[in-house]
Scaffold this motif. Structure first.
Motif, PDB file in Angstrom:
ATOM      1  N   TYR A 129       0.837  -1.199   0.000  1.00 12.24           N
ATOM      2  CA  TYR A 129       0.000   0.000   0.000  1.00 12.24           C
ATOM      3  C   TYR A 129       0.875   1.254   0.000  1.00 12.24           C
ATOM      4  O   TYR A 129       1.790   1.369   0.820  1.00 12.24           O
ATOM      5  N   ARG A 130       0.591   2.183  -0.885  1.00  9.44           N
ATOM      6  CA  ARG A 130       1.309   3.454  -0.898  1.00  9.44           C
ATOM      7  C   ARG A 130       0.590   4.435   0.023  1.00  9.44           C
ATOM      8  O   ARG A 130      -0.523   4.873  -0.269  1.00  9.44           O
ATOM      9  N   ALA A 131       1.226   4.791   1.104  1.00 11.94           N
ATOM     10  CA  ALA A 131       0.638   5.708   2.072  1.00 11.94           C
ATOM     11  C   ALA A 131       0.642   7.136   1.530  1.00 11.94           C
ATOM     12  O   ALA A 131       1.563   7.541   0.821  1.00 11.94           O
ATOM     13  N   ARG A 132      -0.387   7.891   1.864  1.00 14.30           N
ATOM     14  CA  ARG A 132      -0.387   9.318   1.553  1.00 14.30           C
ATOM     15  C   ARG A 132       0.554  10.059   2.502  1.00 14.30           C
ATOM     16  O   ARG A 132       1.149  11.060   2.131  1.00 14.30           O
ATOM     17  N   LYS A 133       0.633   9.545   3.728  1.00 14.27           N
ATOM     18  CA  LYS A 133       1.508  10.167   4.725  1.00 14.27           C
ATOM     19  C   LYS A 133       2.009   9.091   5.677  1.00 14.27           C
ATOM     20  O   LYS A 133       1.360   8.049   5.877  1.00 14.27           O
ATOM     21  N   ILE A 134       3.181   9.326   6.232  1.00  9.95           N
ATOM     22  CA  ILE A 134       3.694   8.492   7.323  1.00  9.95           C
ATOM     23  C   ILE A 134       3.367   9.238   8.607  1.00  9.95           C
ATOM     24  O   ILE A 134       3.806  10.370   8.807  1.00  9.95           O
ATOM     25  N   ARG A 135       2.590   8.601   9.439  1.00  4.63           N
ATOM     26  CA  ARG A 135       2.132   9.260  10.663  1.00  4.63           C
ATOM     27  C   ARG A 135       2.839   8.637  11.866  1.00  4.63           C
ATOM     28  O   ARG A 135       2.732   7.437  12.109  1.00  4.63           O
ATOM     29  N   VAL A 136       3.590   9.455  12.597  1.00 11.64           N
ATOM     30  CA  VAL A 136       4.253   9.011  13.824  1.00 11.64           C
ATOM     31  C   VAL A 136       3.404   9.502  14.995  1.00 11.64           C
ATOM     32  O   VAL A 136       3.137  10.701  15.120  1.00 11.64           O
ATOM     33  N   VAL A 137       2.955   8.564  15.832  1.00  9.76           N
ATOM     34  CA  VAL A 137       2.089   8.885  16.965  1.00  9.76           C
ATOM     35  C   VAL A 137       2.891   8.734  18.251  1.00  9.76           C
ATOM     36  O   VAL A 137       3.389   7.654  18.568  1.00  9.76           O
ATOM     37  N   PHE A 138       3.032   9.830  18.981  1.00 12.85           N
ATOM     38  CA  PHE A 138       3.761   9.848  20.249  1.00 12.85           C
ATOM     39  C   PHE A 138       2.739   9.880  21.391  1.00 12.85           C
ATOM     40  O   PHE A 138       1.975  10.850  21.500  1.00 12.85           O
ATOM     41  N   LEU A 139       2.725   8.849  22.224  1.00 15.98           N
ATOM     42  CA  LEU A 139       1.823   8.815  23.366  1.00 15.98           C
ATOM     43  C   LEU A 139       2.575   9.282  24.606  1.00 15.98           C
ATOM     44  O   LEU A 139       3.666   8.786  24.904  1.00 15.98           O
ATOM     45  N   ALA A 140       2.006  10.234  25.331  1.00 18.52           N
ATOM     46  CA  ALA A 140       2.640  10.742  26.543  1.00 18.52           C
ATOM     47  C   ALA A 140       2.720   9.640  27.590  1.00 18.52           C
ATOM     48  O   ALA A 140       1.804   8.832  27.730  1.00 18.52           O
ATOM     49  N   THR A 141       3.823   9.611  28.324  1.00 20.01           N
ATOM     50  CA  THR A 141       4.003   8.614  29.378  1.00 20.01           C
ATOM     51  C   THR A 141       4.398   9.306  30.686  1.00 20.01           C
ATOM     52  O   THR A 141       4.816  10.461  30.696  1.00 20.01           O
ATOM     53  N   GLY A 142       4.244   8.571  31.775  1.00 18.76           N
ATOM     54  CA  GLY A 142       4.611   9.099  33.079  1.00 18.76           C
ATOM     55  C   GLY A 142       3.411   9.627  33.836  1.00 18.76           C
ATOM     56  O   GLY A 142       2.260   9.283  33.551  1.00 18.76           O
ATOM     57  N   GLU A 143       3.662  10.475  34.822  1.00 24.04           N
ATOM     58  CA  GLU A 143       2.615  11.064  35.648  1.00 24.04           C
ATOM     59  C   GLU A 143       2.468  12.553  35.334  1.00 24.04           C
ATOM     60  O   GLU A 143       3.285  13.130  34.620  1.00 24.04           O
ATOM     61  N   ASP A 144       1.394  13.146  35.859  1.00 25.15           N
ATOM     62  CA  ASP A 144       1.148  14.584  35.676  1.00 25.15           C
ATOM     63  C   ASP A 144       1.213  14.972  34.196  1.00 25.15           C
ATOM     64  O   ASP A 144       1.952  15.874  33.791  1.00 25.15           O
ATOM     65  N   ILE A 145       0.435  14.259  33.388  1.00 20.19           N
ATOM     66  CA  ILE A 145       0.476  14.442  31.942  1.00 20.19           C
ATOM     67  C   ILE A 145       0.198  15.891  31.552  1.00 20.19           C
ATOM     68  O   ILE A 145       0.921  16.484  30.736  1.00 20.19           O
ATOM     69  N   ARG A 146      -0.835  16.486  32.123  1.00 21.30           N
ATOM     70  CA  ARG A 146      -1.194  17.850  31.727  1.00 21.30           C
ATOM     71  C   ARG A 146      -0.113  18.847  32.143  1.00 21.30           C
ATOM     72  O   ARG A 146       0.245  19.743  31.370  1.00 21.30           O
ATOM     73  N   SER A 147       0.426  18.698  33.349  1.00 20.49           N
ATOM     74  CA  SER A 147       1.461  19.621  33.819  1.00 20.49           C
ATOM     75  C   SER A 147       2.720  19.539  32.974  1.00 20.49           C
ATOM     76  O   SER A 147       3.439  20.529  32.808  1.00 20.49           O
ATOM     77  N   ASN A 148       2.990  18.357  32.428  1.00 17.44           N
ATOM     78  CA  ASN A 148       4.219  18.142  31.648  1.00 17.44           C
ATOM     79  C   ASN A 148       3.979  18.197  30.137  1.00 17.44           C
ATOM     80  O   ASN A 148       4.854  17.804  29.362  1.00 17.44           O
ATOM     81  N   SER A 149       2.801  18.669  29.725  1.00 19.68           N
ATOM     82  CA  SER A 149       2.458  18.629  28.299  1.00 19.68           C
ATOM     83  C   SER A 149       3.408  19.474  27.447  1.00 19.68           C
ATOM     84  O   SER A 149       3.773  19.080  26.336  1.00 19.68           O
ATOM     85  N   ALA A 150       3.834  20.636  27.954  1.00 11.80           N
ATOM     86  CA  ALA A 150       4.731  21.485  27.172  1.00 11.80           C
ATOM     87  C   ALA A 150       6.100  20.833  26.997  1.00 11.80           C
ATOM     88  O   ALA A 150       6.680  20.857  25.899  1.00 11.80           O
ATOM     89  N   SER A 151       6.629  20.232  28.065  1.00 11.19           N
ATOM     90  CA  SER A 151       7.938  19.572  27.956  1.00 11.19           C
ATOM     91  C   SER A 151       7.864  18.376  27.012  1.00 11.19           C
ATOM     92  O   SER A 151       8.820  18.092  26.283  1.00 11.19           O
ATOM     93  N   PHE A 152       6.725  17.684  26.990  1.00 15.34           N
ATOM     94  CA  PHE A 152       6.545  16.574  26.051  1.00 15.34           C
ATOM     95  C   PHE A 152       6.525  17.095  24.616  1.00 15.34           C
ATOM     96  O   PHE A 152       7.154  16.515  23.718  1.00 15.34           O
ATOM     97  N   HIS A 153       5.849  18.206  24.391  1.00 12.38           N
ATOM     98  CA  HIS A 153       5.795  18.794  23.051  1.00 12.38           C
ATOM     99  C   HIS A 153       7.196  19.226  22.602  1.00 12.38           C
ATOM    100  O   HIS A 153       7.588  18.991  21.452  1.00 12.38           O
ATOM    101  N   ILE A 154       7.948  19.837  23.499  1.00 12.46           N
ATOM    102  CA  ILE A 154       9.322  20.245  23.179  1.00 12.46           C
ATOM    103  C   ILE A 154      10.176  19.032  22.827  1.00 12.46           C
ATOM    104  O   ILE A 154      10.981  19.060  21.879  1.00 12.46           O
ATOM    105  N   LYS A 155       9.994  17.951  23.568  1.00 18.20           N
ATOM    106  CA  LYS A 155      10.764  16.734  23.312  1.00 18.20           C
ATOM    107  C   LYS A 155      10.468  16.190  21.908  1.00 18.20           C
ATOM    108  O   LYS A 155      11.375  15.740  21.187  1.00 18.20           O
ATOM    109  N   VAL A 156       9.191  16.242  21.508  1.00 14.34           N
ATOM    110  CA  VAL A 156       8.820  15.779  20.170  1.00 14.34           C
ATOM    111  C   VAL A 156       9.417  16.706  19.107  1.00 14.34           C
ATOM    112  O   VAL A 156       9.905  16.247  18.060  1.00 14.34           O
TER     113      VAL A 156
END
Length: 361
Positions: free
Chosen positions: A107-134
């Motif tokens: 199958y020829r994909a239209r896009k390659i999609r990489v899905v990053f799932l947040a891990t650890g605790e305090d997901i909302r508090s650490n959301s910006a640092s997770f985004h920076i890491k990505v």
């Protein structure tokens, strides 16, 4: 009631927070020309992605090369359910890690999609640092790809989920959130976003069509289910109008609702997905309905979207409080048993943007 109190949302203490980020890399002829076939392309790229993710301490990610839509939900156990058009991931961010390629060799994909799932605790508090890491991950990934002129779209999905009836079940402990837009939270944590980024906030609930509801609003052996749907629609519209909530949708056709900003995204439906397009800049009523009297769905999905004004300052807290009040009014009208039934409220916040040159060059 003070303005500060109105801006806060008090939700059950066992509220669940989720975050996942997708990076969509457009597949071009030039990229595919570096590999003998699709299978080799997908496997080679996924190995590069997984190796780099390990170095960048990103421990739960999936590479999708069959153009299926990722849907992420919390669960005590980790599951992955593929359908014809979707891949549904269940996981607990505190415990689960994964590296998986979801592919179809020919199958020829239209896009390659990489899905990053947040891990650890305090997901909302650490959301910006997770985004920076990505972002850092993508900045290191792109030079390793054989083709340099690739475009990437980044989508950051976050939501809080909780039972609207938790208090009636004896869960009286609550936690106060002073909700802010993702861009405001990220700016305060040194994670600037491109000026042209899109954003969308909305609330969803799914109401199962129980035997009790059917008996209340339908005659025995009914083949026309319009009276049931019309009752739900009238109650929903009345409840939301009373709280000045103007961007709403009701879906009862068996499809999965997917909310998009109609100003930027196409909103055509598919065999599995019902696209709902709202323009948060429009102040007029936007009501979307998808149901038919000759089809009995298992559940009805209600969506309430926030406008631009709702997302400024402390407006999101007031928006969610109004949405909660509208939903409580709706469920009271339907005489649901709050001590026995569950109604999961999901408060979604999304942002999306095209990765700037400095990030991927």
């Amino acid at each position: 009631m003070s303005l500060s109190h109105q801006q806060k949302v008090y939700v059950p203490k066992d509220v669940r927070s989720n975050q996942y980020i997708t990076a969509e890399i457009k597949v071009t002829d030039a990229l595919l020309a570096h590999y003998p076939d699709y299978k080799t392309c997908y496997q080679t790229l996924s190995r590069t992605i997984f190796n780099l993710a390990e170095q960048e301490e990103l421990y739960n990610l999936h590479v999708i090369t069959n153009d299926k839509l990722p849907v992420v939900r919390f669960h005590a156990e980790a599951y992955c359910f593929p359908t014809a058009e979707q891949i549904i991931f269940f996981y607990n961010p505190e415990y689960h890690e994964a590296q998986s390629l979801h592919s179809q060799d020919d199958y020829r994909a239209r896009k390659i999609r990489v899905v990053f799932l947040a891990t650890g605790e305090d997901i909302r508090s650490n959301s910006a640092s997770f985004h920076i890491k990505v972002q850092h991950f993508l900045a290191k990934l792109m030079p390793q790809l054989p083709e340099k002129n690739l475009t990437i779209k980044i989508r950051d999905h976050q939501h809080l989920s909780y039972d609207l009836f938790a208090h009636a079940k004896g869960n009286k402990e609550s936690y106060g959130y002073k909700l802010r837009s993702i861009s405001d939270r990220y700016t305060a944590r040194d994670c600037p976003l491109p000026e042209g980024h899109g954003s969308l906030c909305y609330v969803t609930v799914k109401l199962p069509l129980s035997r009790k509801l059917k008996q209340a609003f339908l005659p025995e052996q009914a083949t026309d289910f319009s009276p049931l749907y019309q009752k739900l629609e009238d109650a929903f519209v009345q409840a939301t109008s009373a709280k000045q909530l103007k961007q709403i949708a009701m879906v009862a056709n068996g499809l999965t609702p997917l909310v998009r900003n109609s100003k930027y995204d196409q909103v055509d439906g598919t065999d599995e997905v019902q696209m709902l397009g709202f323009d948060p800049n429009v102040e007029e009523q936007q009501y979307i309905r998808h149901w038919a009297g000759d089809h009995l769905a298992e559940m009805v999905s209600f969506t309430i979207a926030a406008g631009v004004k709702d997302c400024k300052g402390g407006g999101l807290g007031r928006f969610l409080n109004r949405a909660e009040e509208a939903l409580k009014s709706l469920t009271s009208e339907l005489a649901l048993d709050k001590s026995r039934e569950e109604l999961i409220v999901r408060f979604h916040q999304h942002i999306s943007y095209q990765a700037p040159e400095e990030l991927i060059s």
